[in-house]
Design a protein around this motif. Structure first.
Motif, mmCIF file in Angstrom:
data_model
loop_
_atom_site.group_PDB
_atom_site.id
_atom_site.type_symbol
_atom_site.label_atom_id
_atom_site.label_comp_id
_atom_site.label_asym_id
_atom_site.label_seq_id
_atom_site.Cartn_x
_atom_site.Cartn_y
_atom_site.Cartn_z
ATOM 1 N N ASP A 428 41.778 84.552 24.650
ATOM 2 C CA ASP A 428 42.034 83.654 23.524
ATOM 3 C C ASP A 428 43.171 82.683 23.830
ATOM 4 N N ASN A 429 44.047 83.081 24.749
ATOM 5 C CA ASN A 429 45.244 82.286 25.036
ATOM 6 C C ASN A 429 45.190 81.796 26.474
ATOM 7 N N SER A 430 45.071 80.515 26.668
ATOM 8 C CA SER A 430 44.954 79.948 28.020
ATOM 9 C C SER A 430 46.263 79.997 28.785
ATOM 10 N N THR A 431 47.378 80.253 28.089
ATOM 11 C CA THR A 431 48.686 80.325 28.744
ATOM 12 C C THR A 431 49.306 81.714 28.552
ATOM 13 N N ASP A 432 48.454 82.726 28.513
ATOM 14 C CA ASP A 432 48.915 84.103 28.300
ATOM 15 C C ASP A 432 49.963 84.493 29.350
ATOM 16 N N SER A 448 53.444 82.546 33.102
ATOM 17 C CA SER A 448 52.367 82.229 32.168
ATOM 18 C C SER A 448 51.191 81.614 32.909
ATOM 19 N N TYR A 452 44.184 79.213 31.865
ATOM 20 C CA TYR A 452 43.458 80.439 32.245
ATOM 21 C C TYR A 452 43.537 80.734 33.747
ATOM 22 N N SER A 469 48.408 90.077 26.318
ATOM 23 C CA SER A 469 47.457 90.322 25.232
ATOM 24 C C SER A 469 46.552 91.513 25.492
#
Length: 479
Positions: A428-432, A448, A452, A469
């Motif tokens: 869900d988060n491209s910069t996880d 980070s 992705y 996440s």
């Protein structure tokens, strides 16, 4: 040391929905200070334990200190049994509970540490005192075999001296027909194959053997040295005796061992040695297999030994932080236990089916002394959302479920990779945020993701990538 990981690069994100949280039985110590219920023991359909109502609200207005309490699992059925050691805050600190021939016994201190018994009433709570001539014989480590309890007592001849009692006749120091006059000192006991096995020493053997693994035959009144594990007069440091699948397992010097009761059959568990598992503790029989805590690559995790084929599997998924499993109780096809979460050292309620683990709750911490009564779990814990301190809680496994709400699959590719560049899909988060550990568990990089993607910029080898996440790591092979 090696570390066990699953080679899985496709994972499913999920949310655990709790159908039930632990229920407070009673705020025994009214106010912000907990009663610290511990040493929980089931007898005649009730739960007996030590608790401290320093507020006096639930114990007649007096600060009794830690005394013996009883509960049927309800607030109205939870009460102090007796103030054994009267005085403002002077508790008797009951522990070492055991049942013998239909009676409940325990160690309590009313000025000296002695054996007591109770029928659940104040009038029926009385001093037994196994050795009246000794002030404070400190009965401990009780093991019941064939209507007799074997335990350790502190006597003038030695602290931890082995004794036996049938509940009727006078207690006796365990003699030794093989070594006439030897004093037997023990610190851990277990019943196995109609014998008493123990980590003990004899005053005759100790100078050359130390404290080691012995068996005692109550019928022939003889001791037998099973194994001198530590060379010479050194002691081997044995604890955690647990019988599973007709073998006796134990910890010695932080390693996992087994015995069939013979010298040649007393050996290290091969798979634990091969995998480099040490720091062994908290052994438990689960369907005749062995659950245990072990240290592998610097973290304490939950393992299971298949006692039939000798294989060991790591059950806890966390690979970078201690899980610290313990305090087990079996309900049906699951074992419930206390364990540290992936996000901190606080211990919460978990369960395992022998294949994986699930966290059951995240609202009550400091889980300890899990005990089963009428298929309901009882334990000490502290509610994170209240300010009550540690109190007595229950948890009903029959109405507690974990429902996983699956999102999309998370995939890491390519793997293996030659240049160290990888992409994640399904996040869900491209910069996880990410953390990369090497095989030794050392963090080698963090940061980070960029749309992705991640350029690891690391040399060839095996690494483990953790995403903020998701709790379970991805195994990455850079060629």
């Amino acid at each position: 040391m090696k570390k066990i990981y699953s080679t899985i690069t496709t994972l499913f994100m999920g949310i655990a929905v709790m159908a039930q949280t632990p229920i407070l039985i009673q705020d025994i110590n009214d106010g912000t200070s907990g009663s610290n219920p511990r040493n929980l023991f089931v007898f005649n359909g009730s739960l007996y334990f030590s608790a401290d109502d320093s507020s006096g609200v639930n114990s007649g207005g007096t600060d009794t200190g830690a005394e013996i309490w009883v509960s049927d699992g309800t607030a109205s059925g939870t009460s102090i049994v007796a103030d054994i050691n009267p005085g403002d805050g002077d508790g008797s600190n009951p522990f070492a509970f055991f049942e013998l021939n239909g009676n409940l016994y325990f160690n309590a201190n009313a000025g000296s540490s002695e054996l007591w018994t109770t029928d659940g009433t104040e009038a029926g709570t009385t001093l037994v005192d196994l050795f009246p001539s000794v002030a404070g014989d400190v009965p401990n480590n009780p093991v019941v075999l064939n209507g007799t309890v074997f335990l350790t007592v502190n006597l003038p001849d030695g602290n931890g001296q082995l004794a036996e009692w049938d509940g009727t006749n006078a207690a006796q120091v365990v003699p030794n027909a093989a070594n006439d006059g030897a004093i037997i000192i023990a610190s851990s006991l277990v019943a196995y194959n109609n014998l008493i096995f123990g980590y003990l020493e004899t005053s005759i053997d100790d100078p050359t053997i130390g404290r080691e693994l012995y068996s005692y035959d109550p019928v022939s009144d003889t001791f037998n040295l099973i194994a001198n594990i530590a060379p010479g007069a050194n002691s081997s440091g044995i604890s955690e005796f647990t019988v599973a699948n007709n073998l006796l397992y134990f910890e010695t010097s932080n390693n996992l061992w087994q015995t069939d009761g013979t010298t040649t059959g007393t050996i290290p568990v091969a798979a634990a040695t091969t995998l480099g598992i040490d720091g062994v503790r908290s052994l438990y029989n689960f369907n005749e297999n062995l659950l245990f805590e072990g240290d592998i690559n610097g973290t304490d995790q939950l393992f299971i030994l298949n006692t039939s084929n000798g294989n060991i599997t790591q059950l806890s998924a966390n690979t970078s932080q201690d899980h610290n499993p313990g305090d087990y109780a079996t309900v049906g096809n699951n074992v419930y236990y206390s364990g540290s979460s992936d996000n901190g050292s606080e211990k919460f309620l978990y369960r395992t089916d022998g294949a994986g683990t699930e966290q059951m709750d995240n609202t009550v911490k400091d889980i300890d002394d899990i005990t089963l009564l009428n298929n309901i779990l009882y334990f000490e814990g502290e509610d994170l959302n209240a300010n009550l301190g540690n109190e007595l809680y229950s948890f009903n496994p029959a109405t507690a479920t974990l429902q996983s709400v699956n999102r999309n699959a998370v995939v890491m590719y390519p793997n293996p990779t030659r240049d160290g560049k990888i992409t994640f899909s399904g996040l869900d988060n491209s910069t996880d945020n990410f953390t990369i550990n090497d095989l030794s568990g050392r963090k080698v990089r963090s940061g980070s993701l960029n749309n992705y993607q991640l350029d690891t910029n690391l040399p060839s080898g095996i690494y483990f990538i953790s995403l903020e996440s998701y709790q379970s790591p991805f195994k990455l092979i850079i060629e």
